[in-house]
Design a protein around this motif. Structure first.
Motif, mmCIF file in Angstrom:
data_model
loop_
_atom_site.group_PDB
_atom_site.id
_atom_site.type_symbol
_atom_site.label_atom_id
_atom_site.label_comp_id
_atom_site.label_asym_id
_atom_site.label_seq_id
_atom_site.Cartn_x
_atom_site.Cartn_y
_atom_site.Cartn_z
ATOM 1 N N ASP A 185 -5.503 -9.821 -1.626
ATOM 2 C CA ASP A 185 -6.008 -8.446 -1.529
ATOM 3 C C ASP A 185 -6.992 -8.198 -2.676
ATOM 4 O O ASP A 185 -6.622 -8.290 -3.845
ATOM 5 C CB ASP A 185 -4.855 -7.451 -1.587
ATOM 6 N N HIS A 221 -12.834 -4.053 4.920
ATOM 7 C CA HIS A 221 -12.019 -4.552 6.039
ATOM 8 C C HIS A 221 -11.889 -3.482 7.124
ATOM 9 O O HIS A 221 -11.698 -2.306 6.832
ATOM 10 C CB HIS A 221 -10.627 -4.937 5.521
ATOM 11 N N ALA A 248 -5.045 -6.303 7.356
ATOM 12 C CA ALA A 248 -4.744 -5.090 6.600
ATOM 13 C C ALA A 248 -3.254 -4.840 6.415
ATOM 14 O O ALA A 248 -2.856 -4.102 5.518
ATOM 15 C CB ALA A 248 -5.386 -3.873 7.263
ATOM 16 N N LYS A 285 -6.416 -3.958 -5.105
ATOM 17 C CA LYS A 285 -4.962 -3.783 -5.020
ATOM 18 C C LYS A 285 -4.563 -2.330 -4.763
ATOM 19 O O LYS A 285 -3.750 -2.051 -3.890
ATOM 20 C CB LYS A 285 -4.274 -4.256 -6.289
ATOM 21 N N SER A 339 -9.959 0.065 7.142
ATOM 22 C CA SER A 339 -8.704 -0.373 6.530
ATOM 23 C C SER A 339 -9.037 -1.168 5.269
ATOM 24 O O SER A 339 -8.623 -2.306 5.101
ATOM 25 C CB SER A 339 -7.878 -1.194 7.532
ATOM 26 N N GLY A 357 -9.534 -2.585 1.446
ATOM 27 C CA GLY A 357 -8.626 -3.008 0.381
ATOM 28 C C GLY A 357 -8.405 -4.495 0.380
ATOM 29 O O GLY A 357 -8.588 -5.160 -0.635
ATOM 30 N N HIS A 358 -7.998 -5.046 1.511
ATOM 31 C CA HIS A 358 -7.851 -6.507 1.588
ATOM 32 C C HIS A 358 -9.190 -7.150 1.242
ATOM 33 O O HIS A 358 -9.268 -8.115 0.495
ATOM 34 C CB HIS A 358 -7.379 -6.909 2.978
ATOM 35 N N TYR A 397 1.183 -5.550 -3.391
ATOM 36 C CA TYR A 397 -0.051 -6.120 -2.865
ATOM 37 C C TYR A 397 0.074 -7.635 -2.918
ATOM 38 O O TYR A 397 1.007 -8.183 -3.517
ATOM 39 C CB TYR A 397 -1.270 -5.645 -3.666
ATOM 40 N N THR A 455 -4.096 2.108 1.824
ATOM 41 C CA THR A 455 -4.421 1.834 3.229
ATOM 42 C C THR A 455 -3.166 1.511 4.021
ATOM 43 O O THR A 455 -2.948 2.048 5.109
ATOM 44 C CB THR A 455 -5.431 0.667 3.316
ATOM 45 N N ARG A 456 -2.314 0.633 3.479
ATOM 46 C CA ARG A 456 -1.101 0.266 4.205
ATOM 47 C C ARG A 456 -0.184 1.464 4.369
ATOM 48 O O ARG A 456 0.396 1.654 5.446
ATOM 49 C CB ARG A 456 -0.393 -0.896 3.498
ATOM 50 N N SER A 463 5.120 -6.761 2.529
ATOM 51 C CA SER A 463 4.257 -5.574 2.562
ATOM 52 C C SER A 463 4.931 -4.388 3.242
ATOM 53 O O SER A 463 4.658 -3.237 2.901
ATOM 54 C CB SER A 463 2.940 -5.898 3.276
ATOM 55 N N VAL A 504 -5.634 -1.192 -1.171
ATOM 56 C CA VAL A 504 -4.884 -1.785 -0.066
ATOM 57 C C VAL A 504 -3.502 -1.149 0.044
ATOM 58 O O VAL A 504 -2.980 -0.975 1.148
ATOM 59 C CB VAL A 504 -4.808 -3.326 -0.188
#
Length: 197
Positions: free
Chosen positions: A144, A108, A126, A147, A101, A103-104, A140, A153-154, A133, A150
């Motif tokens: 994070d 991560h 995450a 950017k 996951s 990005g953060h 973002y 990923t989200r 979010s 993430v």
């Protein structure tokens, strides 16, 4: 203490639940930010969970060891020989696997547990903020590190857990921080576990 680099109230809460540090067999580190590694060593630099296997995503572990913050110098560096690097998809315990996951932080990792056909997804950090979010998945947060990544990923993980109707937790969601993510318009919403939908 409760400041950066401390374990906060973790040990006191474990004791209230009937556990001592020596009872802990596995410690999974989602990432290397201070509030996630601060309680790993005591004031003398000794491991708090001396009998536990420590696990961390390989990408994040390598990043933090090459770019050590003061918290990393204090907590991860002394334990680096004790930390087992894990990869995306690796089963770390029966029914529990690591999920990339990124990005953060650069590497991560989250966790996904399955039991009797039901899923429980542990986002770590995450998932970001429980309102911003989810409502604006293209946004973002300041913490994070990557950017664009993430956001991707989200989008992937929110879609996954909402479609699978997995129970989730995310470390900075409000109490009880356990619930479900459901599609809502162009974004998503967090539904605490004590609500049914």
């Amino acid at each position: 203490g409760r400041g950066a680099g401390s374990g906060g109230r973790l040990l006191a809460h474990l004791e209230l639940a009937g556990y001592l540090p020596e009872d802990i067999t596995h410690v999974f580190l989602t990432h290397g930010h201070p509030d996630h590694i601060g309680g790993l060593v005591d004031g003398e630099g000794r491991p708090v969970f001396a009998k536990a296997e420590h696990l961390m995503g390989r990408v994040d572990l390598e990043f933090w060891l090459q770019n050590p913050s003061p918290a990393v110098q204090r907590a991860l560096v002394p334990l680096k020989e004790r930390i087992r690097p894990v990869e995306d998809g690796e089963e770390i315990l029966p029914g529990v696997r690591a999920v990339a996951s990124f990005g953060h932080t650069p590497g991560h990792m989250s966790l996904e547990a399955t039991s009797e056909g039901k899923g429980f997804f542990i986002f770590g950090d995450a998932a970001g903020h429980y309102l911003l979010s989810l409502r604006f998945p293209q946004a973002y947060l300041g913490f994070d590190m990557d950017k664009a990544q993430v956001v991707r990923t989200r989008a992937r993980l929110f879609q996954k857990v909402s479609e699978e109707r997995s129970l989730i937790t995310a470390y900075h969601f409000p109490w009880p921080a356990v619930g479900y993510i459901r599609r809502e318009g162009e974004g998503y919403a967090f539904v605490p576990a004590f609500f049914e939908f």
